[in-house]
Design a protein around this motif. Sequence first.
Motif, short mmCIF file in Angstrom:
data_model
loop_
_atom_site.label_atom_id
_atom_site.label_comp_id
_atom_site.label_asym_id
_atom_site.label_seq_id
_atom_site.Cartn_x
_atom_site.Cartn_y
_atom_site.Cartn_z
N UNK A 216 1.17 -1.59 0.02
CA UNK A 216 0.17 -0.33 0.39
C UNK A 216 0.36 1.59 0.06
N UNK A 217 0.64 2.41 -0.68
CA UNK A 217 0.88 3.61 -0.25
C UNK A 217 1.40 4.63 -1.20
N UNK A 218 1.58 5.46 -1.93
CA UNK A 218 1.25 5.85 -3.77
C UNK A 218 3.16 5.84 -3.99
N UNK A 219 2.75 6.25 -5.69
CA UNK A 219 4.24 5.51 -5.56
C UNK A 219 4.63 6.39 -7.13
N UNK A 220 6.00 6.58 -6.94
CA UNK A 220 6.25 7.85 -7.85
C UNK A 220 6.66 7.07 -9.42
N UNK A 221 5.73 7.92 -10.48
CA UNK A 221 5.80 7.84 -11.48
C UNK A 221 6.64 7.12 -12.51
N UNK A 227 6.07 6.86 -2.57
CA UNK A 227 6.15 8.63 -2.14
C UNK A 227 6.37 8.88 -0.30
N UNK A 228 7.25 10.04 -0.08
CA UNK A 228 6.69 10.23 0.94
C UNK A 228 6.12 11.59 1.40
N UNK A 236 6.63 14.01 -1.46
CA UNK A 236 8.58 14.12 -2.08
C UNK A 236 8.78 12.39 -2.83
N UNK A 237 9.53 12.03 -3.66
CA UNK A 237 10.17 11.23 -4.09
C UNK A 237 12.22 10.66 -3.33
N UNK A 238 11.78 10.57 -2.08
CA UNK A 238 13.17 10.45 -1.74
C UNK A 238 14.48 9.54 -2.70
N UNK A 240 14.28 10.43 -6.38
CA UNK A 240 14.63 10.41 -7.39
C UNK A 240 14.24 12.02 -7.22
N UNK A 241 14.06 12.36 -6.38
CA UNK A 241 13.51 13.55 -5.56
C UNK A 241 13.04 14.50 -6.50
N UNK A 242 11.73 13.82 -7.44
CA UNK A 242 10.92 14.47 -7.34
C UNK A 242 9.51 14.69 -6.71
N UNK A 243 8.65 16.03 -7.26
CA UNK A 243 7.68 16.83 -5.64
C UNK A 243 6.69 16.42 -6.89
N UNK A 244 5.80 15.73 -5.96
CA UNK A 244 4.18 15.10 -7.08
C UNK A 244 2.86 15.95 -6.95
N UNK A 245 2.17 16.82 -6.85
CA UNK A 245 0.79 17.04 -6.55
C UNK A 245 -0.03 16.13 -5.85
N UNK A 246 -0.65 16.43 -4.07
CA UNK A 246 -1.03 15.96 -3.79
C UNK A 246 -2.63 15.37 -4.89
N UNK A 247 -3.07 15.92 -5.13
CA UNK A 247 -4.76 15.60 -5.79
C UNK A 247 -4.15 14.87 -6.92
#
Length: 332
Positions: A216-221, A227-228, A236-238, A240-247
Motif C-alpha cells: 500500500x502507498x503512493x508510488x513515483x511515476x 512517495x513520502x 516527495x520521492x526520496x 529521484x527527488x521529484x515532487x508530486x501534487x497530492x491531488x
Amino acid sequence: MTYVSKKRKKPHQLVLWDILKARTDIESTDMQSYLRIEKGYEGECLFDQRLKQLPEQFLILNDLHFITYSQATLQIDSLVITGNDILLFEVKHYEGDFYIENDHWYAFDEQKITNPLHQLKRSESLLSKMLRNEQFPFHVKPYLVFTHPEFTLFHAPRDEPILLPNQLPRFFRYLQHSTKQLHPSAYRLAKHLLSLTKDTSPYQPTNTYDYDDLKKGVFCQTCSSPLAYQTRYFLHCPFCQTTNPVDIAILQAVKELRTLFPEEKITTLKIHDWTGKIVSKPRIRQILQNHFIRQGHGKYSYYMEKKITFNKELNTVLSSNIYGVLPEDDDM
C-alpha cells in the motif's frame, strides 16, 4: 495527414504489470513475459510512427483482434487500406542475429523460434476468406516487418514478403509515391472490422493477485519508489527527488485501484488504505468529492465517475507517466 481509424492501445497486461511491479515482487518467469510483451509493443509503436507519415489516401487500423465466422481467432498488428488493396502487417521487434534453415527459424544461440511467416500466412488466409464472405472487393497483401535496427536475418528467402529494418525507408517511399484513391467501400470495411474487434486480446493472460498481498502507498511515476509526505499539497520521492501534487498522486492511485480491481467501490476508507494512509482521510474525501459523484450516505457512501475535463496541469502530469492520461469527457 494519414487517417488513423483505430489507434493502438497499450496492452492491458503491460498496464497491469506497470502498476504491480511497484506493489509486489514479480516472478522471473512473469518478468520475462512482461519484457517480451513490452518489446513487442515498442516495435509496434515504432512502426506506427512510420505509418503516420503516409498521405491521407491511406486508411489505418491498428491492433485488431476478433473471432471470425469460422470461430478462428484473428489478431492483426496493423492493417492499411489503400485503393483496392489491404496491406496486412505482422510486426516483430526481434533483436540480434537469426537465420532460416529448412523453413525453420533459429536465433544464433541455436534456439528455435516459431516461424513468424506461418502466423502471417494464417492471418492472410483468414482475412481473405472473411472479405470474400462479406463481398468486399479488396486484395490482401501481407508483410512480415522487423523494426529493431540491430536485427539481422540470414538466408532469408527472396520470394517471401519480409521487410528488414534497412528496407523500411525504401518501402515507405514506394508507398508514398504509389498512392491510390480509396475504394468507395473502404470506410464501410473499416467500420465493419472495428465492429468485430474485441476490447481485449483473446490471448490475454490472467493475472493472479490479491488486494491484501499488495503493498500500500503512493508510488513515483518516474522510478516506482514510494512517495513520502512533504506538505499538505505535495508528496516527495526520496529516490529521484521529484515532487508530486497530492491531488494528482491520489487520482493516479485511484486509477490504479480501478484498473486492478474494477469491481471495487471507491470509498474514502478504501483509498486511505490503498495509499498507505499517507494523506489524511478528510483530504482524500475532498479530492474524491472534487472529481467523482458521491453515492449514498454515511459509511455506506462511495464515489462514481463523472464526466469531467481535467485541467491542463493534471493531464500534462498523467500523460507523462507510464499509464497515460485519465479519460476525457467522451471516454468516460
